[in-house]
Motif scaffolding. Structure first.
Motif, PDB file in Angstrom:
ATOM      1  N   ARG A   4     -54.304  69.901  61.546  1.00 18.02           N
ATOM      2  CA  ARG A   4     -53.977  68.991  62.641  1.00 18.02           C
ATOM      3  C   ARG A   4     -52.905  67.990  62.201  1.00 18.02           C
ATOM      4  N   GLN A   5     -53.051  67.475  60.994  1.00 19.50           N
ATOM      5  CA  GLN A   5     -52.081  66.497  60.493  1.00 19.50           C
ATOM      6  C   GLN A   5     -50.705  67.128  60.307  1.00 19.50           C
ATOM      7  N   ARG A   6     -50.659  68.380  59.867  1.00 18.19           N
ATOM      8  CA  ARG A   6     -49.374  69.068  59.725  1.00 18.19           C
ATOM      9  C   ARG A   6     -48.697  69.237  61.084  1.00 18.19           C
ATOM     10  N   ILE A  10     -45.104  67.586  62.478  1.00 20.21           N
ATOM     11  CA  ILE A  10     -44.003  68.395  63.004  1.00 20.21           C
ATOM     12  C   ILE A  10     -43.576  67.909  64.385  1.00 20.21           C
ATOM     13  N   VAL A  11     -44.545  67.580  65.231  1.00 23.16           N
ATOM     14  CA  VAL A  11     -44.233  67.217  66.624  1.00 23.16           C
ATOM     15  C   VAL A  11     -43.948  65.727  66.787  1.00 23.16           C
ATOM     16  N   TYR A  12     -43.966  64.978  65.700  1.00 25.82           N
ATOM     17  CA  TYR A  12     -43.767  63.526  65.800  1.00 25.82           C
ATOM     18  C   TYR A  12     -42.502  63.131  66.565  1.00 25.82           C
ATOM     19  N   PRO A  13     -41.329  63.713  66.272  1.00 27.10           N
ATOM     20  CA  PRO A  13     -40.131  63.309  67.030  1.00 27.10           C
ATOM     21  C   PRO A  13     -40.287  63.539  68.536  1.00 27.10           C
ATOM     22  N   LEU A  14     -40.919  64.651  68.915  1.00 25.69           N
ATOM     23  CA  LEU A  14     -41.147  64.942  70.330  1.00 25.69           C
ATOM     24  C   LEU A  14     -42.133  63.938  70.919  1.00 25.69           C
ATOM     25  N   TRP A  15     -43.158  63.599  70.142  1.00 28.39           N
ATOM     26  CA  TRP A  15     -44.164  62.627  70.593  1.00 28.39           C
ATOM     27  C   TRP A  15     -43.515  61.282  70.888  1.00 28.39           C
ATOM     28  N   ILE A  16     -42.635  60.831  70.007  1.00 23.28           N
ATOM     29  CA  ILE A  16     -41.937  59.559  70.214  1.00 23.28           C
ATOM     30  C   ILE A  16     -41.071  59.628  71.465  1.00 23.28           C
ATOM     31  N   ALA A  17     -40.354  60.729  71.638  1.00 20.29           N
ATOM     32  CA  ALA A  17     -39.484  60.880  72.805  1.00 20.29           C
ATOM     33  C   ALA A  17     -40.286  60.846  74.099  1.00 20.29           C
ATOM     34  N   ILE A  18     -41.439  61.513  74.102  1.00 17.65           N
ATOM     35  CA  ILE A  18     -42.272  61.557  75.307  1.00 17.65           C
ATOM     36  C   ILE A  18     -42.856  60.186  75.629  1.00 17.65           C
ATOM     37  N   THR A  19     -43.361  59.498  74.608  1.00 17.24           N
ATOM     38  CA  THR A  19     -43.963  58.184  74.858  1.00 17.24           C
ATOM     39  C   THR A  19     -42.920  57.185  75.355  1.00 17.24           C
ATOM     40  N   LYS A  20     -41.707  57.275  74.823  1.00 15.83           N
ATOM     41  CA  LYS A  20     -40.653  56.382  75.300  1.00 15.83           C
ATOM     42  C   LYS A  20     -40.259  56.717  76.732  1.00 15.83           C
ATOM     43  N   LEU A  21     -40.196  58.019  77.052  1.00 17.65           N
ATOM     44  CA  LEU A  21     -39.859  58.443  78.402  1.00 17.65           C
ATOM     45  C   LEU A  21     -40.911  57.953  79.394  1.00 17.65           C
ATOM     46  N   MET A  22     -42.161  57.954  78.969  1.00 14.18           N
ATOM     47  CA  MET A  22     -43.257  57.523  79.832  1.00 14.18           C
ATOM     48  C   MET A  22     -43.473  56.010  79.784  1.00 14.18           C
ATOM     49  N   ALA A  70     -53.234  54.665  60.469  1.00 15.39           N
ATOM     50  CA  ALA A  70     -54.297  55.677  60.497  1.00 15.39           C
ATOM     51  C   ALA A  70     -53.713  57.008  60.027  1.00 15.39           C
ATOM     52  N   SER A  71     -54.565  57.855  59.460  1.00 16.01           N
ATOM     53  CA  SER A  71     -54.112  59.102  58.836  1.00 16.01           C
ATOM     54  C   SER A  71     -54.103  60.297  59.778  1.00 16.01           C
ATOM     55  N   ASP A  72     -54.720  60.170  60.956  1.00 13.73           N
ATOM     56  CA  ASP A  72     -54.896  61.323  61.829  1.00 13.73           C
ATOM     57  C   ASP A  72     -54.409  61.003  63.238  1.00 13.73           C
ATOM     58  N   CYS A  73     -53.192  60.445  63.311  1.00 15.00           N
ATOM     59  CA  CYS A  73     -52.648  59.916  64.555  1.00 15.00           C
ATOM     60  C   CYS A  73     -51.272  60.538  64.831  1.00 15.00           C
ATOM     61  N   GLY A  74     -50.884  60.555  66.089  1.00 21.45           N
ATOM     62  CA  GLY A  74     -49.555  61.056  66.433  1.00 21.45           C
ATOM     63  C   GLY A  74     -48.435  60.261  65.804  1.00 21.45           C
ATOM     64  N   TYR A  75     -48.737  59.028  65.411  1.00 19.97           N
ATOM     65  CA  TYR A  75     -47.732  58.164  64.796  1.00 19.97           C
ATOM     66  C   TYR A  75     -47.798  58.162  63.267  1.00 19.97           C
ATOM     67  N   THR A  76     -48.673  58.965  62.673  1.00 20.41           N
ATOM     68  CA  THR A  76     -48.887  58.905  61.226  1.00 20.41           C
ATOM     69  C   THR A  76     -47.616  59.154  60.424  1.00 20.41           C
ATOM     70  N   PHE A 117     -53.917  60.247  50.268  1.00 20.79           N
ATOM     71  CA  PHE A 117     -53.211  60.882  51.379  1.00 20.79           C
ATOM     72  C   PHE A 117     -51.805  60.311  51.526  1.00 20.79           C
ATOM     73  N   CYS A 118     -51.686  58.995  51.466  1.00 23.34           N
ATOM     74  CA  CYS A 118     -50.389  58.339  51.641  1.00 23.34           C
ATOM     75  C   CYS A 118     -49.436  58.640  50.492  1.00 23.34           C
ATOM     76  N   LYS A 119     -49.963  58.681  49.290  1.00 27.96           N
ATOM     77  CA  LYS A 119     -49.124  58.931  48.119  1.00 27.96           C
ATOM     78  C   LYS A 119     -48.637  60.374  48.086  1.00 27.96           C
ATOM     79  N   ILE A 120     -49.552  61.329  48.322  1.00 26.97           N
ATOM     80  CA  ILE A 120     -49.210  62.744  48.214  1.00 26.97           C
ATOM     81  C   ILE A 120     -48.279  63.189  49.339  1.00 26.97           C
ATOM     82  N   ASN A 121     -48.550  62.750  50.557  1.00 27.20           N
ATOM     83  CA  ASN A 121     -47.834  63.272  51.717  1.00 27.20           C
ATOM     84  C   ASN A 121     -46.611  62.465  52.129  1.00 27.20           C
TER      85      ASN A 121
END
Length: 207
Positions: A4-6, A10-22, A70-76, A117-121
């Motif tokens: 889920r985190q992967r 990957i979809v983070y840029p799209l998520w940001i674009a959608i939230t800004k559009l909305m 948070a580690s499991d968020c669309g904004y992570t 998690f933060c250090k490795i990823n």
């Protein structure tokens, strides 16, 4: 990193674009009159995830960006952007992340799990606070009590709207900006706010 985190990364840029559009999570607040705090943030300390405690007074003279994470968020993936911002402005900016499980239980890990998690990823090198509550509640983290209380910070009552809300403190300990989660740490707005040095005088001499 989980599957889920992967996907979220990957979809983070799209998520940001959608939230800004909305128009979701795009609020920005500015202390345009530079109202000073009623109580000094430099009297507070931050318990870190590694067991140490850092007094905020040690950051006096630098800007300070405080972010609930948070580690499991669309904004992570903003951990990556925060690290880049930290490296770009390391001589004039400090960042502290405040992991919290306040929104849809998106931070279930222990302090050690979160740090790993933060250090490795994301290669995070800025401090991580111990996991705490950042929304307004009886057990709200003392830093966020200051950030979200006009009686303490001088002007702002806005609590985090979601994970990765950002509060910017200037070199003298004044809260100067709030940025919602959809405002990237590498956005023009954040870069500009971090880049401005010290207090600016108005034409008539007022701060």
């Amino acid at each position: 990193m989980t599957g889920r985190q992967r996907i979220l990364k990957i979809v983070y840029p799209l998520w940001i674009a959608i939230t800004k559009l909305m128009g979701r999570n795009t609020m920005m607040l500015t202390n345009s009159r530079h109202v000073p705090p009623a109580e000094s943030i430099y009297s507070l300390q931050v318990p870190l995830s590694n067991g140490n405690t850092v007094p905020l007074e040690s950051y006096k003279g630098k800007k300070l960006l405080l972010v609930n994470t948070a580690s499991d968020c669309g904004y992570t993936n903003q951990y990556n952007e925060l690290q880049k911002l930290y490296q770009q402005f390391n001589n004039q900016l400090e960042i502290i992340a405040f992991p919290a499980n306040d929104f849809k239980e998106q931070e279930k890990g222990s302090d050690s799990d979160i740090a790993q998690f933060c250090k490795i990823n994301f290669g995070v090198t800025f401090p991580l606070a111990k996991k705490s509550v950042v929304v307004k509640a009886n057990d709200q983290n003392n830093i966020f009590k200051w950030l979200t209380s006009k009686a303490k910070n001088g002007w702002n009552e806005k609590a985090p709207s979601w994970n990765f809300s950002k509060y910017l403190i200037d070199e003298q300990g004044t809260l100067i900006n709030y940025f919602d989660p959809s405002i990237s740490p590498l956005s023009d707005e954040v870069i500009k706010a971090v880049s401005v040095e010290g207090r600016r005088q108005t034409a008539d001499g007022r701060q």
